[in-house]
Design a protein around this motif. Sequence first.
Motif, short mmCIF file in Angstrom:
data_model
loop_
_atom_site.label_atom_id
_atom_site.label_comp_id
_atom_site.label_asym_id
_atom_site.label_seq_id
_atom_site.Cartn_x
_atom_site.Cartn_y
_atom_site.Cartn_z
N ASP A 97 0.84 -1.19 0.00
CA ASP A 97 0.00 0.00 0.00
C ASP A 97 0.88 1.25 0.00
N PHE B 298 -11.18 6.87 2.18
CA PHE B 298 -11.86 6.06 3.19
C PHE B 298 -10.92 5.62 4.30
N ALA B 299 -9.73 5.18 3.94
CA ALA B 299 -8.78 4.76 4.96
C ALA B 299 -8.42 5.93 5.88
N ARG B 300 -8.29 7.13 5.30
CA ARG B 300 -7.95 8.30 6.12
C ARG B 300 -9.07 8.65 7.09
N ARG B 301 -10.27 8.20 6.81
CA ARG B 301 -11.40 8.48 7.72
C ARG B 301 -11.78 7.26 8.56
N GLY B 302 -10.96 6.24 8.51
CA GLY B 302 -11.21 5.05 9.30
C GLY B 302 -12.39 4.23 8.83
N LYS C 167 -8.29 0.39 -4.06
CA LYS C 167 -7.49 1.61 -4.16
C LYS C 167 -6.87 1.67 -5.56
N ALA D 34 -14.08 1.33 6.25
CA ALA D 34 -13.66 0.12 5.53
C ALA D 34 -14.86 -0.47 4.79
N TRP E 209 0.12 4.31 0.18
CA TRP E 209 -0.29 5.32 1.17
C TRP E 209 0.33 5.02 2.53
N GLU E 210 0.36 3.77 2.90
CA GLU E 210 0.99 3.39 4.16
C GLU E 210 2.49 3.70 4.11
N ASN F 4 -7.33 7.65 -1.27
CA ASN F 4 -7.22 7.06 0.06
C ASN F 4 -8.19 7.72 1.04
N ASP G 62 -11.11 4.04 -5.04
CA ASP G 62 -10.66 5.24 -4.33
C ASP G 62 -9.25 5.63 -4.79
#
Length: 447
Positions: free
Chosen positions: A250, A434-438, A446, A440, A252-253, A432, A429
Motif C-alpha cells: 500500500d 476512506f482509509a484516512r477516515r477510518g 485503491k 472500511a 499510502w501506508e 485514500n 478510491d
Amino acid sequence: MSQDASHFDGLLARLAGRQALIGIVGLGYVGLPLALAGREAGFRVLGFDINPARVASINAGEQVISYIGAEVMQAALKDGGLEATDDFARLSEPDVILICVPTPITKNRDPDLSYVAATAEAIGKTLRPGQLVVLESTTWPGTTREIVQPVLERTGLKVGADIFLAFSPEREDPGNANFTTKTIPKVVGADDPHSRDLAVKLYEQMISKVVAVSSAAAAEATKLTENIFRSINIALVNELKLVYDAMGVDVWEVIDAAATKPFGYLPFYPGPGLGGHCIPIDPFYLTWKAREYDMETRFIELAGQINTGMPRIVVDRLAEALNQATSKGLKGARVLLIGAAYKKNVDDTRESPSLVLMELIEQRGAACDFHDPHIAEIPETREHAALAGRRSVALDAGAVQAYDAVLISTDHDAVDYGLLADHARLIVDTRNAFARRGLAPAMLVKA
C-alpha cells in the motif's frame, strides 16, 4: 530633481503612504484575492475583467469564489475602496497595474501568451509616465523583458525612467485555509533598481514578507521551479503507486511511514492525474523555452507523461474492479464519479482530471454521473465542451445503490463518505479517502 527621479519618488511616496490606486487585470482566483489584500492594506483598488457578469457580481458584493464569502466582498466595497470594471480605457487611472491573466498551453504544449500580450497592448493604449506594471501570470523566464516591455516602450516611455516594470509570481493555493495572499511570501524581480524598489514597496504594504531577486527572469524562474518540483515528485509517487501495487504494498501506508523521517523527505501523494491552473501547465513553459537554448528537459517531460497518463490507468483499474465484482466489466455499467473539481474543497474545474475520467469512462461504454458539493454544473471548457451543462446528482442511499461503482476522484471534505461506504456496491478510491477516515467499505479498491 530630474524628471526620471520625480516619477520614481512620487510613486514611491504614494505607495509608502498607501495613497496609490492599484489596478488589477483579471479578477479570478489570483486577481480577486490580491485585490482584497490590497483593500485590507488600505489601498483603493480598481479591478478589470473582460467578463461583464463577473464585474457586476463583484460590484454587487456577491460571492464569486466559493471560499471568499459575500460579507468579505461587501466589506471591501465600502466607501468605494474596491470597484470592478470591464472598461479597459480606465487603465490610465491606476498608479500600479498588476496583470493576473491566464497563461495556458496549446494542444502541442506550447505557451499561449495571448492573454498577456492583449493585456500589455491594452495597457499601452493608456500608459502614462509614473505607472508601475507588474506581471504576476506564470510564464517562461524572459517574458517580462521580451514580451511586455517592448509593447510598453512602443509608447516612447522608457522602463526604469518614465515607467516601471517588474515580475512577481502569484502563489495562490485555492481552498488552503492555512495560508492567505497576505501570509505567503512574495518574490519580486525587475531588471532595473527603480522598478524593483517600487514593486518591493508595493508588496511590503500588503504581504507579510517580500523576497527581492536580481531580475524579472529570476522571479519568473522561481515560480516555474516551485511547480516543476511538485510535478516531478507527484509523478514519482504515481509511478511508485503502480510498482508497489503490483507488489501488494500500500503506497499510502509507505508514504505515511516515510513522512515520519524529520529530515531529507517531503511527502507527496498519488492521484488520478494533475489539475488546476499551475502544475499541469507551468513545467511546459520551461521545456518550450529550453529548446531555444538546445537544452533537453527530460525529467520534466517524463513527469508530464506519467501524470497525464494517470486517468487512463485509473479507468483501467475501474474496469478490472468491475469485472471482478460484477463479471460484466465497464461496458454498460453505471458509474458515479465523486468530485469534478481539480482539488478538494474548491469549485475550480480547470484542467481537472475528473473531466478526463468522465470522458474516458463513457468512451468505454459506461454511463457516468458526478457528485460535487462545490460544483452544481460543469462549466464550458475548450477541452471538454461536451460535458458543459452536466449537473451534480444528489447523494442518498437509493441513488448510490443504483450505481455499479463509485469512483473517488476529488476527496472533498463535504462528501458523505459514510453514506458511500454503507450503500455503494463497489468503491474505487484514488485518494485514500476512506482509509484516512477510518472507513472500511466491503468492496473497496485503491487505484
